[in-house]
Design a protein around this motif. Structure first.
Motif, PDB file in Angstrom:
ATOM      1  N   LYS A 383      -7.048 -37.443  28.488  1.00  0.00           N
ATOM      2  CA  LYS A 383      -5.813 -37.590  27.503  1.00  0.00           C
ATOM      3  C   LYS A 383      -5.125 -36.926  26.447  1.00  0.00           C
ATOM      4  O   LYS A 383      -3.738 -37.062  25.996  1.00  0.00           O
ATOM      5  CB  LYS A 383      -6.870 -38.422  26.408  1.00  0.00           C
ATOM      6  N   VAL A 384      -5.409 -35.257  26.684  1.00  0.00           N
ATOM      7  CA  VAL A 384      -4.505 -34.337  26.219  1.00  0.00           C
ATOM      8  C   VAL A 384      -3.071 -34.368  27.174  1.00  0.00           C
ATOM      9  O   VAL A 384      -2.356 -34.471  26.918  1.00  0.00           O
ATOM     10  CB  VAL A 384      -5.030 -33.239  26.454  1.00  0.00           C
ATOM     11  N   THR A 385      -3.585 -34.561  28.318  1.00  0.00           N
ATOM     12  CA  THR A 385      -2.328 -34.211  29.420  1.00  0.00           C
ATOM     13  C   THR A 385      -1.430 -35.477  29.625  1.00  0.00           C
ATOM     14  O   THR A 385      -0.092 -35.043  29.505  1.00  0.00           O
ATOM     15  CB  THR A 385      -2.936 -34.386  30.816  1.00  0.00           C
ATOM     16  N   LYS A 386      -1.469 -36.272  28.879  1.00  0.00           N
ATOM     17  CA  LYS A 386      -1.086 -37.502  28.464  1.00  0.00           C
ATOM     18  C   LYS A 386       0.211 -36.989  27.776  1.00  0.00           C
ATOM     19  O   LYS A 386       0.984 -37.705  27.368  1.00  0.00           O
ATOM     20  CB  LYS A 386      -1.844 -38.577  28.380  1.00  0.00           C
ATOM     21  N   PHE A 387      -1.266 -37.087  26.491  1.00  0.00           N
ATOM     22  CA  PHE A 387      -0.280 -37.029  25.280  1.00  0.00           C
ATOM     23  C   PHE A 387       1.060 -35.773  25.511  1.00  0.00           C
ATOM     24  O   PHE A 387       1.915 -35.959  24.856  1.00  0.00           O
ATOM     25  CB  PHE A 387      -1.131 -36.143  24.110  1.00  0.00           C
ATOM     26  N   LEU A 388       0.371 -34.752  26.630  1.00  0.00           N
ATOM     27  CA  LEU A 388       1.737 -33.488  26.585  1.00  0.00           C
ATOM     28  C   LEU A 388       2.687 -34.286  27.663  1.00  0.00           C
ATOM     29  O   LEU A 388       3.802 -34.139  27.031  1.00  0.00           O
ATOM     30  CB  LEU A 388       1.496 -32.271  27.321  1.00  0.00           C
ATOM     31  N   ARG A 389       2.720 -34.761  27.624  1.00  0.00           N
ATOM     32  CA  ARG A 389       3.766 -35.614  29.180  1.00  0.00           C
ATOM     33  C   ARG A 389       4.513 -36.488  28.239  1.00  0.00           C
ATOM     34  O   ARG A 389       5.801 -36.121  28.847  1.00  0.00           O
ATOM     35  CB  ARG A 389       2.872 -36.794  30.052  1.00  0.00           C
ATOM     36  N   LYS A 390       3.936 -37.102  27.177  1.00  0.00           N
ATOM     37  CA  LYS A 390       4.710 -38.183  26.695  1.00  0.00           C
ATOM     38  C   LYS A 390       5.422 -38.002  25.042  1.00  0.00           C
ATOM     39  O   LYS A 390       6.118 -38.446  24.360  1.00  0.00           O
ATOM     40  CB  LYS A 390       3.641 -39.458  27.049  1.00  0.00           C
ATOM     41  N   GLU A 391       4.215 -36.918  24.695  1.00  0.00           N
ATOM     42  CA  GLU A 391       4.120 -37.283  23.557  1.00  0.00           C
ATOM     43  C   GLU A 391       4.307 -36.222  22.373  1.00  0.00           C
ATOM     44  O   GLU A 391       4.607 -35.070  21.425  1.00  0.00           O
ATOM     45  CB  GLU A 391       3.559 -37.263  22.341  1.00  0.00           C
ATOM     46  N   LEU A 392       4.132 -34.649  23.481  1.00  0.00           N
ATOM     47  CA  LEU A 392       4.800 -33.694  22.712  1.00  0.00           C
ATOM     48  C   LEU A 392       6.563 -32.997  22.629  1.00  0.00           C
ATOM     49  O   LEU A 392       6.125 -32.318  21.443  1.00  0.00           O
ATOM     50  CB  LEU A 392       4.522 -32.079  24.412  1.00  0.00           C
ATOM     51  N   ASP A 393       7.537 -33.980  23.182  1.00  0.00           N
ATOM     52  CA  ASP A 393       8.550 -33.745  22.112  1.00  0.00           C
ATOM     53  C   ASP A 393       8.444 -34.452  20.777  1.00  0.00           C
ATOM     54  O   ASP A 393       9.166 -33.973  20.025  1.00  0.00           O
ATOM     55  CB  ASP A 393      10.129 -34.800  22.688  1.00  0.00           C
ATOM     56  N   ASP A 394       7.679 -34.339  19.922  1.00  0.00           N
ATOM     57  CA  ASP A 394       7.550 -35.483  18.841  1.00  0.00           C
ATOM     58  C   ASP A 394       7.052 -34.092  17.235  1.00  0.00           C
ATOM     59  O   ASP A 394       6.307 -34.326  16.756  1.00  0.00           O
ATOM     60  CB  ASP A 394       6.493 -36.582  18.512  1.00  0.00           C
ATOM     61  N   VAL A 395       6.305 -33.124  18.688  1.00  0.00           N
ATOM     62  CA  VAL A 395       5.287 -32.344  17.953  1.00  0.00           C
ATOM     63  C   VAL A 395       6.521 -31.288  17.320  1.00  0.00           C
ATOM     64  O   VAL A 395       7.486 -30.933  18.439  1.00  0.00           O
ATOM     65  CB  VAL A 395       4.286 -31.904  18.636  1.00  0.00           C
ATOM     66  N   LYS A 396       6.325 -30.593  15.805  1.00  0.00           N
ATOM     67  CA  LYS A 396       7.770 -29.519  15.124  1.00  0.00           C
ATOM     68  C   LYS A 396       7.273 -28.774  16.450  1.00  0.00           C
ATOM     69  O   LYS A 396       5.133 -27.989  16.878  1.00  0.00           O
ATOM     70  CB  LYS A 396       6.937 -29.721  13.705  1.00  0.00           C
ATOM     71  N   LEU A 397       8.339 -27.369  15.989  1.00  0.00           N
ATOM     72  CA  LEU A 397       8.161 -25.864  16.762  1.00  0.00           C
ATOM     73  C   LEU A 397       7.720 -25.120  15.558  1.00  0.00           C
ATOM     74  O   LEU A 397       7.613 -25.567  14.442  1.00  0.00           O
ATOM     75  CB  LEU A 397       9.219 -26.123  17.921  1.00  0.00           C
ATOM     76  N   ALA A 398       6.592 -24.227  16.176  1.00  0.00           N
ATOM     77  CA  ALA A 398       6.683 -23.148  15.323  1.00  0.00           C
ATOM     78  C   ALA A 398       7.977 -22.345  14.331  1.00  0.00           C
ATOM     79  O   ALA A 398       9.055 -22.333  14.836  1.00  0.00           O
ATOM     80  CB  ALA A 398       5.821 -21.946  15.499  1.00  0.00           C
ATOM     81  N   GLU A 399       7.765 -22.266  12.653  1.00  0.00           N
ATOM     82  CA  GLU A 399       8.698 -21.578  12.275  1.00  0.00           C
ATOM     83  C   GLU A 399       8.721 -20.292  12.335  1.00  0.00           C
ATOM     84  O   GLU A 399       6.979 -19.336  12.234  1.00  0.00           O
ATOM     85  CB  GLU A 399       9.197 -22.237  11.092  1.00  0.00           C
TER      86      GLU A 399
END
Length: 399
Positions: A383-399
Protein backbone atom coordinates in the motif's frame (compact mmCIF):
# COMPACT_ATOMS: atom_id res chain seq x y z
CA UNK A 1 7.96 22.29 38.95
CA UNK A 2 9.86 20.14 36.46
CA UNK A 3 9.53 21.35 32.87
CA UNK A 4 8.34 18.32 30.91
CA UNK A 5 8.70 18.32 27.14
CA UNK A 6 6.23 16.35 25.07
CA UNK A 7 7.46 12.77 24.55
CA UNK A 8 7.00 13.05 20.81
CA UNK A 9 7.24 9.45 19.64
CA UNK A 10 5.02 8.11 22.42
CA UNK A 11 2.48 10.89 21.88
CA UNK A 12 2.33 9.95 18.18
CA UNK A 13 1.85 6.26 18.97
CA UNK A 14 -0.76 7.07 21.60
CA UNK A 15 -2.73 9.11 19.09
CA UNK A 16 -2.63 6.74 16.15
CA UNK A 17 -1.62 3.13 16.87
CA UNK A 18 -5.12 1.96 17.75
CA UNK A 19 -6.55 3.67 14.66
CA UNK A 20 -4.41 2.08 11.96
CA UNK A 21 -4.90 -1.06 9.92
CA UNK A 22 -1.21 -1.78 9.35
CA UNK A 23 0.96 -0.93 12.34
CA UNK A 24 4.45 -0.68 10.86
CA UNK A 25 5.49 1.78 13.53
CA UNK A 26 5.60 -0.57 16.54
CA UNK A 27 9.12 -1.48 17.64
CA UNK A 28 8.46 -4.80 19.36
CA UNK A 29 9.03 -8.12 17.69
CA UNK A 30 5.51 -9.35 16.89
CA UNK A 31 4.00 -10.04 20.29
CA UNK A 32 3.11 -13.54 21.40
CA UNK A 33 0.48 -14.90 23.78
CA UNK A 34 0.97 -17.00 26.91
CA UNK A 35 -0.23 -20.04 24.95
CA UNK A 36 2.32 -19.38 22.19
CA UNK A 37 5.07 -18.89 24.75
CA UNK A 38 4.30 -22.25 26.34
CA UNK A 39 4.40 -23.97 22.94
CA UNK A 40 7.94 -22.64 22.43
CA UNK A 41 9.19 -24.31 25.62
CA UNK A 42 10.98 -27.65 25.48
CA UNK A 43 9.19 -28.55 28.71
CA UNK A 44 5.51 -28.31 27.79
CA UNK A 45 4.42 -29.54 31.21
CA UNK A 46 6.13 -26.79 33.18
CA UNK A 47 3.68 -24.28 34.62
CA UNK A 48 4.12 -20.58 33.96
CA UNK A 49 2.11 -19.32 36.92
CA UNK A 50 2.42 -20.63 40.44
CA UNK A 51 -1.22 -19.99 41.28
CA UNK A 52 -0.83 -21.15 44.89
CA UNK A 53 1.63 -18.33 45.66
CA UNK A 54 0.10 -15.49 47.72
CA UNK A 55 0.11 -12.25 45.73
CA UNK A 56 2.24 -10.22 48.12
CA UNK A 57 4.75 -7.64 46.93
CA UNK A 58 7.10 -10.56 46.34
CA UNK A 59 10.85 -10.17 46.17
CA UNK A 60 11.50 -6.45 46.30
CA UNK A 61 14.45 -6.35 43.88
CA UNK A 62 13.09 -9.03 41.57
CA UNK A 63 12.32 -12.72 41.85
CA UNK A 64 15.17 -15.16 42.33
CA UNK A 65 14.05 -17.12 39.26
CA UNK A 66 14.01 -14.09 36.96
CA UNK A 67 17.26 -12.56 38.20
CA UNK A 68 18.91 -15.98 38.09
CA UNK A 69 17.95 -16.44 34.44
CA UNK A 70 19.17 -12.94 33.57
CA UNK A 71 22.41 -13.63 35.41
CA UNK A 72 22.94 -16.76 33.31
CA UNK A 73 22.32 -14.86 30.07
CA UNK A 74 24.76 -12.07 30.94
CA UNK A 75 27.35 -14.55 32.21
CA UNK A 76 27.31 -16.77 29.13
CA UNK A 77 30.38 -15.34 27.41
CA UNK A 78 32.11 -13.48 30.19
CA UNK A 79 32.79 -13.58 33.90
CA UNK A 80 29.76 -14.50 35.97
CA UNK A 81 27.38 -11.67 36.79
CA UNK A 82 25.85 -12.15 40.26
CA UNK A 83 22.06 -12.09 40.36
CA UNK A 84 22.40 -9.49 43.12
CA UNK A 85 23.77 -7.10 40.50
CA UNK A 86 20.43 -7.09 38.67
CA UNK A 87 17.22 -5.34 39.69
CA UNK A 88 13.91 -5.51 37.87
CA UNK A 89 11.64 -2.66 36.84
CA UNK A 90 8.24 -2.18 35.17
CA UNK A 91 9.68 -2.04 31.66
CA UNK A 92 12.93 -0.57 30.36
CA UNK A 93 11.42 2.90 30.30
CA UNK A 94 11.54 2.94 34.10
CA UNK A 95 14.92 1.24 34.12
CA UNK A 96 16.30 4.13 32.07
CA UNK A 97 14.48 6.67 34.23
CA UNK A 98 15.93 5.20 37.42
CA UNK A 99 19.50 5.26 36.10
CA UNK A 100 19.15 9.00 35.60
CA UNK A 101 17.09 9.65 38.73
CA UNK A 102 19.58 7.86 40.98
CA UNK A 103 22.83 9.02 39.45
CA UNK A 104 22.36 12.43 37.82
CA UNK A 105 21.38 15.93 38.86
CA UNK A 106 22.29 19.60 38.96
CA UNK A 107 25.92 20.23 38.02
CA UNK A 108 26.37 16.97 36.10
CA UNK A 109 27.13 16.80 32.40
CA UNK A 110 25.75 14.00 30.22
CA UNK A 111 26.66 12.99 26.66
CA UNK A 112 23.95 11.09 24.81
CA UNK A 113 24.16 9.11 21.57
CA UNK A 114 21.77 10.70 19.02
CA UNK A 115 19.31 10.15 17.41
CA UNK A 116 17.77 7.92 19.99
CA UNK A 117 14.75 7.36 22.23
CA UNK A 118 13.89 10.78 23.61
CA UNK A 119 13.72 9.86 27.29
CA UNK A 120 17.40 8.90 27.31
CA UNK A 121 18.42 12.55 27.06
CA UNK A 122 15.23 14.30 28.15
CA UNK A 123 15.05 12.77 31.66
CA UNK A 124 18.62 13.82 32.61
CA UNK A 125 17.74 17.29 31.30
CA UNK A 126 14.60 17.41 33.47
CA UNK A 127 16.72 16.45 36.48
CA UNK A 128 18.96 19.48 35.91
CA UNK A 129 21.88 17.89 34.14
CA UNK A 130 23.59 19.61 31.23
CA UNK A 131 23.14 17.60 28.01
CA UNK A 132 25.27 17.35 24.89
CA UNK A 133 24.12 15.18 21.99
CA UNK A 134 26.69 12.93 20.31
CA UNK A 135 25.45 13.05 16.73
CA UNK A 136 25.46 10.04 14.44
CA UNK A 137 25.07 10.77 10.73
CA UNK A 138 23.82 8.65 7.82
CA UNK A 139 26.95 9.40 5.77
CA UNK A 140 28.89 7.52 8.47
CA UNK A 141 26.36 4.66 8.60
CA UNK A 142 24.81 6.20 11.72
CA UNK A 143 27.98 5.52 13.75
CA UNK A 144 29.03 8.56 15.82
CA UNK A 145 32.64 9.68 15.63
CA UNK A 146 34.90 8.97 18.61
CA UNK A 147 36.80 12.23 18.11
CA UNK A 148 33.48 14.06 18.44
CA UNK A 149 32.91 12.21 21.72
CA UNK A 150 36.31 13.27 23.02
CA UNK A 151 35.57 16.89 22.15
CA UNK A 152 32.35 16.81 24.20
CA UNK A 153 34.04 15.67 27.44
CA UNK A 154 33.99 18.23 30.26
CA UNK A 155 35.41 18.14 33.80
CA UNK A 156 31.89 17.45 35.12
CA UNK A 157 30.92 14.76 32.59
CA UNK A 158 29.22 12.10 34.71
CA UNK A 159 27.67 9.74 32.16
CA UNK A 160 27.78 8.68 28.53
CA UNK A 161 24.47 7.22 27.32
CA UNK A 162 24.35 4.95 24.27
CA UNK A 163 21.61 2.89 22.65
CA UNK A 164 22.85 -0.32 21.06
CA UNK A 165 21.28 -1.55 18.77
CA UNK A 166 19.93 1.89 18.00
CA UNK A 167 16.37 3.15 17.81
CA UNK A 168 15.44 4.53 15.25
CA UNK A 169 18.29 3.72 12.84
CA UNK A 170 18.93 0.03 13.52
CA UNK A 171 22.66 0.82 13.50
CA UNK A 172 25.00 -1.16 15.73
CA UNK A 173 28.01 0.07 17.66
CA UNK A 174 30.41 -2.78 17.03
CA UNK A 175 32.94 -4.16 19.50
CA UNK A 176 35.79 -1.89 18.37
CA UNK A 177 33.60 1.21 18.76
CA UNK A 178 32.41 0.09 22.18
CA UNK A 179 36.03 -0.39 23.24
CA UNK A 180 36.90 3.14 22.13
CA UNK A 181 33.97 4.49 24.17
CA UNK A 182 35.24 2.52 27.17
CA UNK A 183 38.74 3.92 26.67
CA UNK A 184 37.37 7.47 26.75
CA UNK A 185 35.21 6.72 29.80
CA UNK A 186 38.11 5.04 31.62
CA UNK A 187 40.36 8.03 31.12
CA UNK A 188 37.80 10.36 32.70
CA UNK A 189 36.13 7.94 35.16
CA UNK A 190 32.72 8.25 33.50
CA UNK A 191 29.71 5.95 33.86
CA UNK A 192 28.48 4.38 30.61
CA UNK A 193 24.78 3.59 30.44
CA UNK A 194 23.85 1.39 27.48
CA UNK A 195 20.20 0.85 26.61
CA UNK A 196 20.25 -2.68 25.12
CA UNK A 197 16.51 -3.28 24.73
CA UNK A 198 16.90 -4.39 21.09
CA UNK A 199 19.65 -6.84 21.90
CA UNK A 200 20.07 -9.62 20.74
CA UNK A 201 18.00 -9.14 17.56
CA UNK A 202 20.94 -9.23 15.13
CA UNK A 203 19.49 -9.93 11.70
CA UNK A 204 22.22 -8.63 9.39
CA UNK A 205 25.40 -9.29 11.37
CA UNK A 206 26.37 -12.55 13.04
CA UNK A 207 28.57 -13.79 15.91
CA UNK A 208 31.22 -14.96 13.43
CA UNK A 209 31.92 -11.33 12.53
CA UNK A 210 35.18 -10.40 14.26
CA UNK A 211 33.68 -7.06 15.33
CA UNK A 212 30.36 -8.47 16.53
CA UNK A 213 29.11 -6.36 19.45
CA UNK A 214 28.88 -8.06 22.84
CA UNK A 215 26.78 -6.69 25.65
CA UNK A 216 28.58 -3.77 27.26
CA UNK A 217 28.64 -5.82 30.49
CA UNK A 218 30.93 -8.33 28.76
CA UNK A 219 33.71 -5.85 28.10
CA UNK A 220 35.29 -5.55 31.53
CA UNK A 221 34.40 -1.94 32.36
CA UNK A 222 33.14 -1.80 35.93
CA UNK A 223 31.26 1.50 35.62
CA UNK A 224 28.99 0.14 32.89
CA UNK A 225 25.22 -0.10 33.34
CA UNK A 226 22.90 -1.84 30.90
CA UNK A 227 19.14 -1.78 30.71
CA UNK A 228 16.90 -4.25 28.93
CA UNK A 229 13.34 -5.50 28.77
CA UNK A 230 11.00 -8.25 27.66
CA UNK A 231 9.24 -5.91 25.23
CA UNK A 232 11.36 -5.69 22.10
CA UNK A 233 13.61 -8.70 21.53
CA UNK A 234 11.45 -11.05 23.60
CA UNK A 235 8.03 -10.08 22.15
CA UNK A 236 6.35 -9.70 25.55
CA UNK A 237 5.66 -5.98 25.95
CA UNK A 238 2.39 -6.67 27.76
CA UNK A 239 4.02 -8.02 30.90
CA UNK A 240 5.95 -4.77 31.55
CA UNK A 241 9.21 -6.25 32.81
CA UNK A 242 12.59 -4.59 32.42
CA UNK A 243 15.87 -4.62 34.31
CA UNK A 244 19.07 -2.82 35.23
CA UNK A 245 22.38 -4.67 35.49
CA UNK A 246 25.91 -3.62 36.36
CA UNK A 247 29.14 -5.17 37.58
CA UNK A 248 29.49 -2.32 40.06
CA UNK A 249 27.49 -3.14 43.21
CA UNK A 250 27.75 0.46 44.41
CA UNK A 251 25.90 1.71 41.34
CA UNK A 252 23.24 -0.97 41.78
CA UNK A 253 22.77 0.02 45.44
CA UNK A 254 22.32 3.68 44.55
CA UNK A 255 19.72 2.77 41.94
CA UNK A 256 17.99 0.38 44.32
CA UNK A 257 17.66 3.14 46.93
CA UNK A 258 16.07 5.44 44.36
CA UNK A 259 13.85 2.61 43.16
CA UNK A 260 12.17 2.40 46.58
CA UNK A 261 10.55 5.77 45.83
CA UNK A 262 9.11 4.67 42.51
CA UNK A 263 8.49 0.95 42.39
CA UNK A 264 8.52 -1.14 45.58
CA UNK A 265 8.41 -4.27 43.40
CA UNK A 266 7.36 -5.58 40.02
CA UNK A 267 4.17 -7.65 39.60
CA UNK A 268 4.73 -11.25 40.66
CA UNK A 269 2.61 -12.47 37.75
CA UNK A 270 4.64 -10.48 35.22
CA UNK A 271 7.91 -11.71 36.67
CA UNK A 272 6.73 -15.34 36.51
CA UNK A 273 6.06 -14.98 32.79
CA UNK A 274 9.43 -13.29 32.25
CA UNK A 275 11.28 -15.96 34.22
CA UNK A 276 9.56 -18.67 32.18
CA UNK A 277 10.46 -16.94 28.90
CA UNK A 278 14.12 -16.51 29.89
CA UNK A 279 14.50 -20.06 31.22
CA UNK A 280 16.98 -22.16 29.26
CA UNK A 281 14.10 -24.43 28.16
CA UNK A 282 12.40 -21.52 26.38
CA UNK A 283 14.67 -18.56 25.67
CA UNK A 284 16.58 -20.04 22.73
CA UNK A 285 13.42 -20.97 20.86
CA UNK A 286 11.86 -17.59 21.62
CA UNK A 287 14.87 -15.67 20.32
CA UNK A 288 15.15 -17.98 17.32
CA UNK A 289 11.54 -17.18 16.44
CA UNK A 290 12.12 -13.43 16.71
CA UNK A 291 15.47 -13.33 14.90
CA UNK A 292 14.07 -15.49 12.11
CA UNK A 293 11.11 -13.12 11.81
CA UNK A 294 13.48 -10.14 11.67
CA UNK A 295 15.55 -11.76 8.91
CA UNK A 296 12.49 -12.69 6.85
CA UNK A 297 11.00 -9.23 7.21
CA UNK A 298 14.30 -7.52 6.41
CA UNK A 299 14.21 -9.25 3.02
CA UNK A 300 10.68 -7.89 2.48
CA UNK A 301 11.78 -4.39 3.46
CA UNK A 302 14.86 -4.53 1.22
CA UNK A 303 12.69 -5.43 -1.77
CA UNK A 304 10.45 -2.47 -0.95
CA UNK A 305 13.45 -0.15 -0.80
CA UNK A 306 14.78 -1.37 -4.17
CA UNK A 307 11.35 -1.03 -5.76
CA UNK A 308 11.07 2.54 -4.48
CA UNK A 309 14.69 3.65 -4.75
CA UNK A 310 13.70 6.84 -6.58
CA UNK A 311 11.75 8.03 -3.53
CA UNK A 312 13.39 6.21 -0.60
CA UNK A 313 16.92 5.96 0.76
CA UNK A 314 18.41 4.43 3.89
CA UNK A 315 21.38 2.98 5.65
CA UNK A 316 20.40 -0.66 5.95
CA UNK A 317 20.07 -1.54 9.65
CA UNK A 318 22.14 -4.38 11.09
CA UNK A 319 20.09 -5.16 14.17
CA UNK A 320 16.97 -4.39 16.16
CA UNK A 321 13.48 -3.91 14.82
CA UNK A 322 13.57 -0.46 13.23
CA UNK A 323 14.75 1.25 10.05
CA UNK A 324 15.12 4.98 9.45
CA UNK A 325 14.11 5.77 5.87
CA UNK A 326 14.33 9.13 4.09
CA UNK A 327 11.41 9.88 1.76
CA UNK A 328 12.04 12.50 -0.91
CA UNK A 329 10.60 13.92 -4.09
CA UNK A 330 13.26 14.56 -6.72
CA UNK A 331 15.83 14.77 -3.94
CA UNK A 332 13.86 17.16 -1.77
CA UNK A 333 12.76 15.69 1.59
CA UNK A 334 9.05 15.50 2.27
CA UNK A 335 7.43 16.90 5.37
CA UNK A 336 7.47 13.68 7.35
CA UNK A 337 4.47 14.59 9.52
CA UNK A 338 2.36 15.42 6.47
CA UNK A 339 3.58 12.26 4.75
CA UNK A 340 2.71 10.01 7.69
CA UNK A 341 -0.67 11.66 8.25
CA UNK A 342 -1.70 11.39 4.59
CA UNK A 343 -0.33 7.83 4.37
CA UNK A 344 -2.39 6.77 7.37
CA UNK A 345 -5.55 8.42 6.09
CA UNK A 346 -5.19 6.99 2.59
CA UNK A 347 -3.90 3.48 3.31
CA UNK A 348 -4.25 2.68 7.01
CA UNK A 349 -0.46 2.28 7.28
CA UNK A 350 1.21 3.79 10.34
CA UNK A 351 4.81 5.06 10.24
CA UNK A 352 6.51 7.42 12.72
CA UNK A 353 7.62 10.83 11.39
CA UNK A 354 11.31 11.35 12.10
CA UNK A 355 11.30 15.15 12.20
CA UNK A 356 8.50 15.10 14.78
CA UNK A 357 9.72 12.25 16.94
CA UNK A 358 13.52 12.24 16.79
CA UNK A 359 14.65 15.77 15.94
CA UNK A 360 13.75 18.57 13.55
CA UNK A 361 16.92 17.99 11.56
CA UNK A 362 15.67 14.61 10.34
CA UNK A 363 13.68 16.06 7.49
CA UNK A 364 11.92 13.48 5.35
CA UNK A 365 12.80 10.59 7.65
CA UNK A 366 10.27 8.04 8.86
CA UNK A 367 10.79 5.22 11.32
CA UNK A 368 9.57 1.83 10.20
CA UNK A 369 9.05 -0.95 12.75
CA UNK A 370 9.44 -3.97 10.50
CA UNK A 371 9.44 -6.99 12.85
CA UNK A 372 5.67 -7.24 12.91
CA UNK A 373 3.86 -10.25 11.46
CA UNK A 374 5.22 -10.76 7.95
CA UNK A 375 1.84 -10.53 6.19
CA UNK A 376 1.14 -7.20 7.89
CA UNK A 377 4.48 -5.88 6.64
CA UNK A 378 4.00 -7.22 3.09
CA UNK A 379 0.45 -5.91 2.73
CA UNK A 380 1.27 -2.59 4.36
CA UNK A 381 4.34 -1.95 2.22
CA UNK A 382 2.40 -2.76 -0.95
CA UNK A 383 0.00 0.00 0.00
CA UNK A 384 2.91 2.36 0.70
CA UNK A 385 4.32 1.65 -2.77
CA UNK A 386 0.98 2.54 -4.37
CA UNK A 387 0.84 5.70 -2.25
CA UNK A 388 4.33 6.71 -3.40
CA UNK A 389 3.33 6.19 -7.02
CA UNK A 390 0.00 7.99 -6.93
CA UNK A 391 -0.10 10.41 -4.00
CA UNK A 392 3.43 11.52 -3.13
CA UNK A 393 2.99 14.69 -5.19
CA UNK A 394 0.22 15.73 -2.78
CA UNK A 395 2.59 15.60 0.23
CA UNK A 396 4.20 18.84 1.39
CA UNK A 397 7.94 19.24 1.10
CA UNK A 398 9.96 19.91 4.25
CA UNK A 399 10.61 23.58 4.92
Amino acid sequence: MVQIESFAVEAWMDQYETKCEYNIAETCAASISIDELQKLSEDKGREIFQTSTPLTYGSIRGSDALRGNLSRLYSARSAALPAANIITTPGAIQANYLCAYALLGQGDHVICHYPTYQSLYEIPKQLGAEIDLWHAKPENNWIPDIEDLKSLIKPNTKMIIINNPNNPTGATLKKSVLQKIIDVATEHDIIIHCDEVYRPIFHSIGPMDSDFPPSLLSMGYKKAIVTGSMSKAYALAGIRVGWIASRDPELIEKIAEARHYTTISVSQLDEQVAAYALHQNTVHQLLSRNISLAKTNMEVLEKFMIKNEDECEWVKPLAGTTAFVRIHREGKPVDSVDFCAKLLESTGVLFVPGSHSFGKEFKGFVRIGFVCHTEVLKDGLEKVTKFLRKELDDVKLAE
